[in-house]
Write a protein that holds these residues in place. Structure first.
Motif, PDB file in Angstrom:
ATOM      1  N   ILE A 239       0.648  -1.457  -0.375  1.00  0.00           N
ATOM      2  CA  ILE A 239       0.136   0.154   0.063  1.00  0.00           C
ATOM      3  C   ILE A 239       1.022   1.345   0.034  1.00  0.00           C
ATOM      4  N   LYS A 240       0.627   1.859  -1.630  1.00  0.00           N
ATOM      5  CA  LYS A 240       1.730   3.031  -0.966  1.00  0.00           C
ATOM      6  C   LYS A 240       1.592   4.821  -1.239  1.00  0.00           C
ATOM      7  N   THR A 241      -0.137   4.348  -1.664  1.00  0.00           N
ATOM      8  CA  THR A 241      -0.763   5.779  -2.143  1.00  0.00           C
ATOM      9  C   THR A 241      -1.457   5.867  -1.523  1.00  0.00           C
ATOM     10  N   LEU A 242      -3.341   6.880  -1.110  1.00  0.00           N
ATOM     11  CA  LEU A 242      -4.488   7.279   0.206  1.00  0.00           C
ATOM     12  C   LEU A 242      -4.937   6.533  -0.687  1.00  0.00           C
ATOM     13  N   ASP A 243      -4.431   6.303  -2.200  1.00  0.00           N
ATOM     14  CA  ASP A 243      -5.957   6.008  -2.780  1.00  0.00           C
ATOM     15  C   ASP A 243      -5.693   4.082  -2.358  1.00  0.00           C
ATOM     16  N   GLN A 244      -5.335   3.437  -2.707  1.00  0.00           N
ATOM     17  CA  GLN A 244      -4.465   2.290  -1.903  1.00  0.00           C
ATOM     18  C   GLN A 244      -5.294   2.226  -1.238  1.00  0.00           C
ATOM     19  N   TYR A 245      -5.010   2.628  -0.092  1.00  0.00           N
ATOM     20  CA  TYR A 245      -5.392   2.791   1.123  1.00  0.00           C
ATOM     21  C   TYR A 245      -7.111   2.781   1.676  1.00  0.00           C
ATOM     22  N   PHE A 246      -7.298   3.863   1.235  1.00  0.00           N
ATOM     23  CA  PHE A 246      -8.681   3.865   0.824  1.00  0.00           C
ATOM     24  C   PHE A 246      -9.440   2.671   0.151  1.00  0.00           C
ATOM     25  N   ASP A 247      -8.932   2.292  -0.728  1.00  0.00           N
ATOM     26  CA  ASP A 247      -9.561   1.281  -1.198  1.00  0.00           C
ATOM     27  C   ASP A 247      -9.318   0.097  -0.863  1.00  0.00           C
ATOM     28  N   LEU A 248      -8.547  -0.405   0.294  1.00  0.00           N
ATOM     29  CA  LEU A 248      -8.490  -1.555   0.678  1.00  0.00           C
ATOM     30  C   LEU A 248      -9.195  -1.328   2.077  1.00  0.00           C
ATOM     31  N   LEU A 249      -9.628   0.158   2.386  1.00  0.00           N
ATOM     32  CA  LEU A 249     -10.432   0.008   3.581  1.00  0.00           C
ATOM     33  C   LEU A 249     -11.812  -0.587   3.562  1.00  0.00           C
ATOM     34  N   THR A 250     -12.111   0.236   2.174  1.00  0.00           N
ATOM     35  CA  THR A 250     -13.276  -0.232   1.961  1.00  0.00           C
ATOM     36  C   THR A 250     -14.076  -1.869   1.888  1.00  0.00           C
ATOM     37  N   ARG A 251     -13.001  -2.507   0.406  1.00  0.00           N
ATOM     38  CA  ARG A 251     -13.252  -3.576   0.864  1.00  0.00           C
ATOM     39  C   ARG A 251     -13.550  -4.510   1.416  1.00  0.00           C
ATOM     40  N   TYR A 252     -12.530  -3.830   2.968  1.00  0.00           N
ATOM     41  CA  TYR A 252     -12.544  -5.208   3.739  1.00  0.00           C
ATOM     42  C   TYR A 252     -13.748  -4.796   3.992  1.00  0.00           C
ATOM     43  N   ALA A 253     -14.037  -3.299   4.806  1.00  0.00           N
ATOM     44  CA  ALA A 253     -15.232  -3.078   5.546  1.00  0.00           C
ATOM     45  C   ALA A 253     -16.940  -3.673   4.766  1.00  0.00           C
ATOM     46  N   GLU A 254     -16.306  -3.647   3.035  1.00  0.00           N
ATOM     47  CA  GLU A 254     -17.899  -4.796   2.544  1.00  0.00           C
ATOM     48  C   GLU A 254     -17.673  -5.796   2.897  1.00  0.00           C
ATOM     49  N   ALA A 255     -16.674  -6.790   3.118  1.00  0.00           N
ATOM     50  CA  ALA A 255     -16.835  -7.325   3.158  1.00  0.00           C
ATOM     51  C   ALA A 255     -16.315  -8.186   4.838  1.00  0.00           C
ATOM     52  N   ASN A 256     -15.815  -7.173   5.761  1.00  0.00           N
ATOM     53  CA  ASN A 256     -16.540  -7.192   7.603  1.00  0.00           C
ATOM     54  C   ASN A 256     -17.294  -5.911   8.146  1.00  0.00           C
ATOM     55  N   PRO A 257     -18.206  -6.247   7.650  1.00  0.00           N
ATOM     56  CA  PRO A 257     -19.057  -4.756   8.058  1.00  0.00           C
ATOM     57  C   PRO A 257     -19.735  -4.933   9.212  1.00  0.00           C
ATOM     58  N   THR A 258     -18.872  -6.275  10.050  1.00  0.00           N
ATOM     59  CA  THR A 258     -19.254  -5.520  12.000  1.00  0.00           C
ATOM     60  C   THR A 258     -18.398  -6.430  12.680  1.00  0.00           C
ATOM     61  N   MET A 259     -18.126  -6.453  13.693  1.00  0.00           N
ATOM     62  CA  MET A 259     -17.342  -7.143  14.962  1.00  0.00           C
ATOM     63  C   MET A 259     -17.988  -8.633  15.100  1.00  0.00           C
ATOM     64  N   GLU A 260     -16.838  -9.149  15.497  1.00  0.00           N
ATOM     65  CA  GLU A 260     -17.467 -10.407  16.351  1.00  0.00           C
ATOM     66  C   GLU A 260     -18.517 -10.267  17.070  1.00  0.00           C
ATOM     67  N   ASP A 261     -18.917  -9.481  17.696  1.00  0.00           N
ATOM     68  CA  ASP A 261     -20.139  -9.186  18.754  1.00  0.00           C
ATOM     69  C   ASP A 261     -21.431  -8.056  17.612  1.00  0.00           C
TER      70      ASP A 261
END
Lengths: 323, 569
Positions: free
Chosen positions: B194-216
Motif C-alpha cells: 500500500i503506497k498511496t492514499l487511494d490504495q489505502y482507502f480502496d483497501l479499507l473500503t473492500r475490507y469493510a464491505e466484506a467484514n461489515p461488523t465485529m464479532e459482537d
C-alpha cells in the motif's frame, strides 16, 4: 390590586420613620459602638475584596507582563480595546454571547415560572415533593457532567437518535453538534434541564406566601383554577419576578463559558464562542492578560448599563425595583 | 422522611469507607531495611527525610496512587518524591496561563507549548550552574544541543526529555505520524503493497464491505480522524508528509531554495482533502469525526472497530494497545501498523525520522517556587542513574523482569500482561515519564534503556498477527513498515519548535493563532461538504484562510529558518 395597595401602605409607614434615624449624635454613636464595629469589618471586607482588585483594571491600559508587574509594565493607552473592537472574532463573540444570554434568560425564566405554578397546582403532596426533588437535583451536577450526558444523548448512537430512528422519524442519525443551527437550542435546553427546578424554588416560596384567604374569596366568587392563577398567583409573585428579572438582565453577558466550551467544536465555532472563550484563547492562553482585562471591563460596563436601564424601566412602570 | 435519612446516612457511610479504602497505605517501613537493591552509594532515606515535590505536566496523563510502590522505592533511594498532576480538559497554553495568573507554581513544570510564557513571566530557574555540577544532566545533551536551549537572556531554563538516545539506537518504534491500519486488514488482503492514499482507502473500503461488523455485531468504522483542539493535526498536517516532506509541523522547508512553503495551500493539500471528501460521502469516514472529543476517539479505537486513521503513535498507542491486550483484541489483529503513504506511487516520503528530533521549544523546568533548586536538580541527576532508570522503565527485578545468564533483561508473558494492567500501573509503576530519561542502549552496553526498545522484548511482546505482518513485509520493526528515506536533516529541523512558541505579541503569532482557528472550523467543513459543493467550500475556506494573513506568519518562519541555517554552519 388589593395586594399592591397593602404594600404601598407599608412603605409609607416605613418612610415616615426615616427622618428620626438621620440624627447622628455622639451619644447615639456610642450606644451603637458594637454594631458599628461589626459593620466596619464588613466595610473593610468589601474594600479589600471588591474595590481594591479594581485597581487591576489598570492592566487593560498596559501591555502587562508578569515579569514587570503592575507598576513597571508599559502603558499603551487604549490599544487593547482597539485590538478587541477591530477584531471581527470579538464582535462575533459579543453577538453569540448576547444571543445565548437572551435566549437562556427568556427560556429559563419562563420555564421556571411555569414549572413553579404547575407544581403548585399538584394536589398530591407526595408526588409534588418527589417531582420537586428530582427536578432540582441536576442543579448540583457540574457542567462537565451535564455536557457529558448531553453529548452522549445526542451522539449518533445516543438515545435521541435511536428513538427518532425507531419511530421512523429519521432515516440516518443526525449529528447535532455538526450544525450551527442546533447549537443555541442545545445550550438553551441544557440550561433549562439543569436549572429549572432550582430556579422554581424561589417562585414556589413566593406562591406559598400568598394569603390563602385570597384564594378562598376567589373560589366563593366562582373562580376556576385558571382564573386563580391569572388573577391571584401571577400578580402575587410579580414583585419577585421583577426583582429577579432586573438582577438577571445584568448577567446576560455572562451567558456562560463551560457549556459552550465543552459542547463546542471546530464546526460550530462561529456560533459557539462566547466572550469568555475569546478571553481564554486570546488572553490567558497567550499570556496577554491585558486583553483579558479589557474584555472584562467591557463586560462589566455593559452589565452596569443593562441593570440601570432595566431598573429605570421597572421604576417607570411602577414595578418593584432594585435602587 | 425517615427512609430518606437512613438512605442518606448509609450513602455517607459508604462514601467514607470508599475514601478510606482509597487512602490505604502500602506498608513502607520494612522495605527500607531489607530492600534487596540499595544504590551504589548505599544512601537510603527514612520517611521523614523524604522531600515531596509537585510537578505539573501540560499533557493529559494518569495520576498514580499515593504510596505507589516504585515511587516509594525511588523516594527511599533519592530522598525525593514527586507528585505529578496532568492537564485535564484544557490546552497546554490555557493551563500555563492560569497557573501563572494564580501565582501558585509547582516545583517542576513541563509547560508544553507554554514554555515561552513561563520564561517571559520569569518564573523558571536557570539550569546553567547545575548542568556543570551534575554529570548525568550534562550528559543528556552535547554542548551544541545545550546551546540550542539557551534563551535570549543567555540562560538555559529547560531540557527536552524525549527522543534522546544513549549509545547505540535500538529504535523499533515509529514514534511519529502515519496512516495506521489494523494488521488484520492487511492480512485479509494477503499483505498487499500500500503506497498511496487511494490504495489505502480502496483497501479499507473492500475490507469493510466484506467484514461489515465485529464479532459482537457492532459495525466497523473504516476510518476516523480527530479534529479536537491541538490534536487536530490528525486531519491538518498530512499534506506535508504526502508531499514528501518531514515533520516540520507548521510549514514545509524547501531545501533547494531555502524557502518556507505553506503546506495548507499546496496542490497536494487540495487533493488530500478532496480524497477525504470523496470517502466521507462514500460513507467510509466516520460521520462523527468532526465533533468527537479525544476521549471518545480513544474509546472508539479501543473497541477495535476503527480500521484506520492518521495519527501520531504517542497520541493513541500507549492507551489503546494496553486495552487491546486486556480485551484480547490483539489476538484477532486489531493492532495498528503504520504506512508511509504519498499521493502518487514511487514518491519518496519522510514520515519516519531516523535519529533524535530535538524539540528545544519545550521540556521540563524547575520553578522559582521550589525552595531548594539544588536538591531538585540533584534529583533529576539521580533519576538518570542507571539503577533508578531501570526501576522507572523496567520495574523491580524479579517482579517485573528477570535477567538471563547473559545479563539480558526479559519479561515473562504474565509480567507483560501485569505491566500493561491499568490498576497495576497506578499502584506499582512510576515512570516519571516527563522527567529526564534515555532511549537507546543501557550503560551495561547490552540492554535497552526502555523495554519497548529491547529487540527480544519487542518481538516477544507482539501479538501473533503483528509478528506475521512484520514477517510478511520483511520488517524488523515499525520503521521498516513505513519505509521512509534516510536523509540528513538541516539544523533548522524541526521548525515547529519555533511556531509552537509563538505568541500574539508579534503579527506572525497573531496570524498563526487565526490560521489555527480558521482551519479548525473549515477543515471538517471541507470534508463534510457534498461532492458537488466541494469546489465552492474549498474556495470559501481559502478565502477565509487568506484573510488571516498567513504571509505574516510565513515571513517570521522564514526569518527563523535563515537564523537557524546560519547558526548551523
Amino acid at each position: 390590586m388589593d395586594l399592591n395597595s397593602k404594600k404601598k401602605e407599608k412603605k409609607q409607614v416605613s418612610s415616615s420613620k426615616k427622618p428620626m434615624k438621620e440624627k447622628i449624635t455622639t451619644v447615639e454613636l456610642h450606644r451603637q459602638a458594637v454594631l458599628l464595629g461589626f459593620m466596619v469589618i464588613y466595610v473593610i471586607y468589601g474594600i479589600v475584596f471588591y474595590y481594591l482588585p479594581l485597581g487591576g483594571w489598570i492592566m487593560a491600559f498596559q501591555n502587562y507582563k508578569i515579569k514587570d508587574g503592575l507598576f513597571h509594565s508599559q502603558l499603551v493607552g487604549l490599544d487593547k480595546f482597539k485590538f478587541l473592537f477591530e477584531d471581527e472574532l470579538f464582535i462575533r463573540d459579543i453577538r453569540n454571547t448576547l444571543a445565548m444570554g437572551i435566549i437562556n434568560l427568556v427560556v429559563t425564566f419562563v420555564m421556571a415560572i411555569v414549572f413553579a405554578i404547575l407544581l403548585n397546582e399538584v394536589r398530591n403532596k407526595f408526588g409534588k415533593k418527589l417531582v420537586q426533588t428530582i427536578s432540582y437535583l441536576p442543579h448540583f451536577l457540574s457542567w462537565i457532567i451535564v455536557t457529558g450526558i448531553i453529548h452522549d444523548a445526542l451522539s449518533n448512537t445516543g438515545i435521541i437518535n435511536e428513538l427518532l430512528m425507531n419511530f421512523n422519524i429519521i432515516k440516518s442519525p443526525i449529528n447535532y453538534f455538526a450544525h450551527e443551527g442546533y447549537f443555541w437550542p442545545i445550550v438553551a435546553f441544557a440550561n433549562v434541564w439543569k436549572e429549572t427546578g432550582w430556579n422554581a424554588i424561589i417562585y414556589l416560596a413566593a406562591i406559598v406566601s400568598i394569603d390563602p384567604s385570597l384564594y378562598e374569596a376567589a373560589e366563593m366568587d366562582g373562580a376556576g383554577r385558571w382564573a386563580k392563577i391569572k388573577h391571584i398567583t401571577l400578580p402575587g409573585i410579580r414583585p419577585t419576578i421583577m426583582i429577579l428579572l432586573v438582577m438577571n438582565i445584568g448577567n446576560v453577558l455572562n451567558a456562560g463559558f463551560e457549556v459552550q466550551y465543552l459542547l463546542g467544536n471546530g464546526l460550530v465555532r462561529k456560533v459557539s464562542e462566547t466572550i469568555d472563550i475569546y478571553v481564554l484563547n486570546w488572553g490567558v492562553s497567550q499570556s496577554d492578560y491585558s486583553l483579558g482585562t479589557a474584555a472584562g471591563i467591557f463586560k462589566s460596563v455593559v452589565a452596569i448599563i443593562l441593570i440601570v436601564i432595566a431598573n429605570a424601566v421597572a421604576k417607570k412602570t411602577g414595578e418593584e425595583h432594585l435602587f | 422522611m425517615k427512609f430518606k435519612r437512613v438512605l442518606a446516612l448509609s450513602m455517607a457511610c459508604m462514601l467514607g469507607i470508599a475514601t478510606l479504602a482509597g487512602c490505604g497505605k502500602t506498608p513502607t517501613g520494612g522495605t527500607t531495611s531489607d530492600g534487596p537493591m540499595g544504590l551504589d552509594t548505599g544512601a537510603t532515606f527514612e520517611e521523614d527525610q523524604i522531600i515531596d515535590y509537585t510537578m505539573f505536566i501540560a499533557m493529559p496523563g494518569s495520576e498514580i496512587n499515593d504510596g505507589n510502590e516504585i515511587q516509594q522505592l525511588i523516594a527511599e533511594k533519592t530522598g525525593v518524591r514527586v507528585k505529578e498532576t496532568w492537564l485535564t480538559g484544557q490546552t497546554a497554553a490555557e493551563a500555563v496561563g492560569s497557573i501563572l495568573a494564580s501565582g501558585e507554581l509547582p516545583d517542576f513544570i513541563d509547560g508544553g507549548d507554554g514554555m515561552m510564557q513561563l520564561y517571559d513571566a520569569g518564573v523558571l530557574v536557570p539550569w546553567d550552574d547545575y548542568i556543570e555540577k551534575y554529570p548525568n544532566i550534562k550528559e543528556l545533551y552535547s554542548d551544541v544541543e545545550w546551546e540550542s536551549f539557551r534563551q535570549d537572556d543567555g540562560h538555559i531554563y529547560w531540557a527536552n526529555i524525549f527522543t534522546n538516545t544513549y549509545g547505540e539506537s535500538q529504535a523499533t518504534s515509529h514514534n511519529d505520524e502515519a496512516f495506521w491500519i489494523q494488521c488484520r486488514v492487511l492480512e485479509w488482503d494477503g499483505y498487499p503493497e500500500i503506497k498511496t492514499l487511494d490504495q489505502y482507502f480502496d483497501l479499507l473500503t473492500r475490507y469493510a464491505e466484506a467484514n461489515p461488523t465485529m464479532e459482537d455485531g457492532t459495525p466497523v468504522i473504516p476510518y476516523t480522524m480527530l479534529c479536537e483542539d491541538w490534536r487536530y493535526f490528525c486531519i491538518e498536517n498530512a499534506p506535508e508528509f504526502l508531499a514528501g516532506y518531514p515533520n516540520d509541523g507548521s510549514v514545509i522547508v524547501d531545501v533547494d531554495n531555502m524557502k518556507i512553503v505553506d503546506y495548507n495551500t499546496i496542490p497536494e493539500a487540495k487533493e488530500y482533502f478532496s480524497i477525504l471528501n470523496r470517502e466521507y460521502n462514500n460513507g467510509i469516514i466516520d460521520k462523527e469525526f468532526g465533533t468527537q472529543t479525544y476521549d471518545e476517539y480513544i474509546a472508539k479505537l479501543s473497541t477495535g472497530r476503527v480500521l484506520g486513521m492518521c495519527d501520531q503513535w504517542w497520541d493513541f498507542a500507549y492507551t489503546v494497545n494496553d486495552i487491546f491486550i486486556q480485551q484480547n483484541l490483539d489476538d484477532i489483529g486489531c493492532n495498528y501498523v503504520p504506512l508511509g503513504l504519498t499521493l502518487e506511487e514511487g514518491k519518496e516520503q519522510m514520515w519516519h525520522i531516523y535519529g533524535d528530533t530535538l524539540n528545544n521549544s519545550s521540556g521540563v523546568g524547575v520553578t522559582t517556587s521550589c525552595a531548594d533548586p539544588d536538591r531538585a536538580f540533584q534529583f533529576l541527576n539521580d533519576l538518570l542513574d542507571q539503577e533508578i532508570h531501570d526501576l522507572r522503565f523496567w520495574g523491580v527485578e524479579g517482579v517485573d523482569y528477570l535477567v538471563d545468564e547473559n545479563g539480558m533483561y526479559y519479561k515473562t508473558p504474565e509480567m507483560r500482561d501485569q505491566w500493561a494492567d491499568s490498576s497495576y500501573q497506578a499502584s506499582h509503576r512510576c515512570v516519571y515519564s516527563y522527567l529526564p530519561q534515555w532511549l537507546g542502549t543501557s550503560r551495561d552496553g547490552k540492554n535497552a534503556m526502555q523495554p519497548q526498545e529491547q529487540e527480544s522484548e519487542f518481538f516477544a511482546g507482539l501479538a501473533e498477527p503483528l509478528v506475521n505482518c512484520f514477517e510478511a513485509y520483511g520488517a524488523h520493526g515499525y520503521p521498516d513498515m513505513v519505509g521512509s528515506v534516510e536523509k540528513e536533516l538541516g539544523p533548522w529541523f524541526p521548525m515547529y519548535s519555533y511556531s509552537n512558541a509563538m505568541t500574539t505579541a508579534t503579527p506572525g503569532g497573531v496570524a498563526w493563532t487565526r490560521m489555527g482557528e480558521t482551519k479548525h472550523e473549515w477543515l471538517p467543513k471541507v470534508v463534510m461538504a457534498s461532492t458537488a459543493d466541494f469546489e465552492s467550500t474549498w474556495n470559501s475556506y481559502m478565502e477565509a484562510y487568506a484573510s488571516c494573513k498567513p504571509e505574516d506568519f510565513i515571513a517570521e518562519m522564514q526569518e527563523e529558518l535563515e537564523r537557524r541555517a546560519s547558526v548551523g554552519q
